[in-house]
Design a protein around this motif. Structure first.
Motif, short mmCIF file in Angstrom:
data_model
loop_
_atom_site.label_atom_id
_atom_site.label_comp_id
_atom_site.label_asym_id
_atom_site.label_seq_id
_atom_site.Cartn_x
_atom_site.Cartn_y
_atom_site.Cartn_z
N LEU A 251 0.82 -1.21 0.00
CA LEU A 251 0.00 0.00 0.00
C LEU A 251 0.85 1.27 0.00
O LEU A 251 0.34 2.37 -0.21
N ILE A 259 -4.15 -3.22 10.41
CA ILE A 259 -4.41 -3.77 9.09
C ILE A 259 -5.82 -4.36 9.10
O ILE A 259 -6.12 -5.26 9.90
N MET A 263 -7.90 -4.37 3.35
CA MET A 263 -6.54 -4.11 2.87
C MET A 263 -5.88 -5.39 2.37
O MET A 263 -4.95 -5.33 1.55
N ILE A 266 -5.58 -6.33 -1.58
CA ILE A 266 -4.81 -5.57 -2.55
C ILE A 266 -4.09 -6.51 -3.52
O ILE A 266 -3.52 -7.52 -3.13
#
Length: 341
Positions: A251, A259, A263, A266
């Motif tokens: 990120l 976290i 996330m 990704i």
């Protein structure tokens, strides 16, 4: 008594000679610097004879700078200016400084390679320490062609840098810098370290990659071999590493304190929740302690870890997923109670 005509000019001549010698000593041998400590003069490719004098003048004595200026002018210095970092020491006269400048007799400096998280940050740091500009360094570190010249790619190139302190010249070229770093890498990876890496079926790049993750997991040096052992267990069982620091790297947000599940989706080769095995390369320049922690990893049966709820920077380890969930629940509760998002 009449003085012979052959001797009548000896006294004035002697006086004149002493005067010349005195002026020579005054301008060329008396200390140029008025400081009580060594000052460093940095000469780059844009400098001229006048700019060199201008850099010295603020801390120079009138006689010393006049003598140096005279020597530079009559020595055709402007036609052969040599870049570098030159020491201007207390007590050194113009003749000594002139000889150093004219012959390129510069002094080396101490350069400490930092544990940078990105190559952009490393390039920025190095440009502040060396004559090379940051764009030139960054361009090289992101160039597949240049990285391959040293046996790396743009993902593994951080593994070439060993965070130590080195004697190096301020005006070192880009090629000279990278060649030096490769030599220092090879010196660091001696037969003992390579033997330990081979025992774990890992290359030096893979060791550096895992070490970089461990460095980001904890600042507690004593715990690093334990964490290394856990990740090695996961690699052996083909389990995803599920290392939060790799998500931060993917990120490019290193300030994250938590976290979240969204996330973890990704799309990145550095997402160790979605991909098995090690990421393509280090997520920072690994510390020596981190590297040695991998090479000397503790053999145990733990497969999971979670930060301790006391925020001590250490971890609770678990052999089973059920046990890990209990540890994770305690940590999540502590985060919520402190309002950490």
């Amino acid at each position: 008594m009449k003085i012979p005509s052959s001797k009548k000019y000896l006294v004035p001549a002697a006086i004149g000679l002493l005067l010349v010698l005195g002026l020579t000593c005054y301008f060329f041998f008396s200390s140029v610097s008025t400081l009580n400590e060594t000052h460093y003069l940095y000469i780059d490719e844009d400098d001229t004879q006048d700019s060199v004098i201008a850099k010295i003048k603020p801390y120079a004595s009138p006689a010393g700078i006049a003598g140096l200026q005279t020597m530079l002018r009559h020595g055709n210095y402007s036609e052969q200016i040599k870049t570098g970092r030159y020491a201007i020491k207390p007590g050194e006269g113009a003749i000594t400084i002139y000889r150093h400048l004219k012959n390129g007799m510069q002094e080396s400096m101490k350069l400490t390679i930092p544990e940078s998280r990105t190559m952009d940050r490393l390039a920025s740091y190095l440009s502040k320490k060396l004559m090379i500009d940051s764009a030139t360094i960054a361009s090289a570190l992101y160039s597949q062609e240049i990285c391959s010249k040293y046996g790396y790619d743009t993902c593994t190139i951080p593994a070439m840098f060993v965070p130590n302190t080195y004697d190096i010249y301020w005006n070192v070229s880009l090629d000279g810098l990278l060649e030096r770093m490769q030599k220092e890498h090879d010196r660091f990876w001696n037969s003992e370290r390579m033997a330990k890496a081979n025992q774990r079926n890992m290359t030096s790049n893979e060791v550096a990659t895992l070490a970089s993750i461990i460095d980001e997991e904890t600042a507690n040096t004593a715990e690093k071999p334990m964490i290394a052992g856990m990740y090695i267990n996961r690699l052996r069982q083909n389990m995803p590493l599920q290392a939060d620091p790799t998500i931060k790297f993917a990120l490019k947000d290193f300030a994250l304190k938590r976290i979240y599940n969204n996330m973890l989706r990704i799309h990145s080769p550095y997402n160790t929740y979605a991909n098995e095995g090690l990421p393509p390369g280090p997520i920072k320049i690994a510390s020596i302690k981190g590297i040695d922690a991998v090479l000397n990893a503790v053999d145990h049966e733990y497969l999971y870890m979670c930060a301790k709820e006391d925020f001590s920077g250490t971890h609770n380890f678990a052999k089973t997923y059920a046990e890990h969930l209990k540890n994770a629940a305690k940590y999540t509760k502590a985060l919520n109670e402190k309002g950490i998002k």
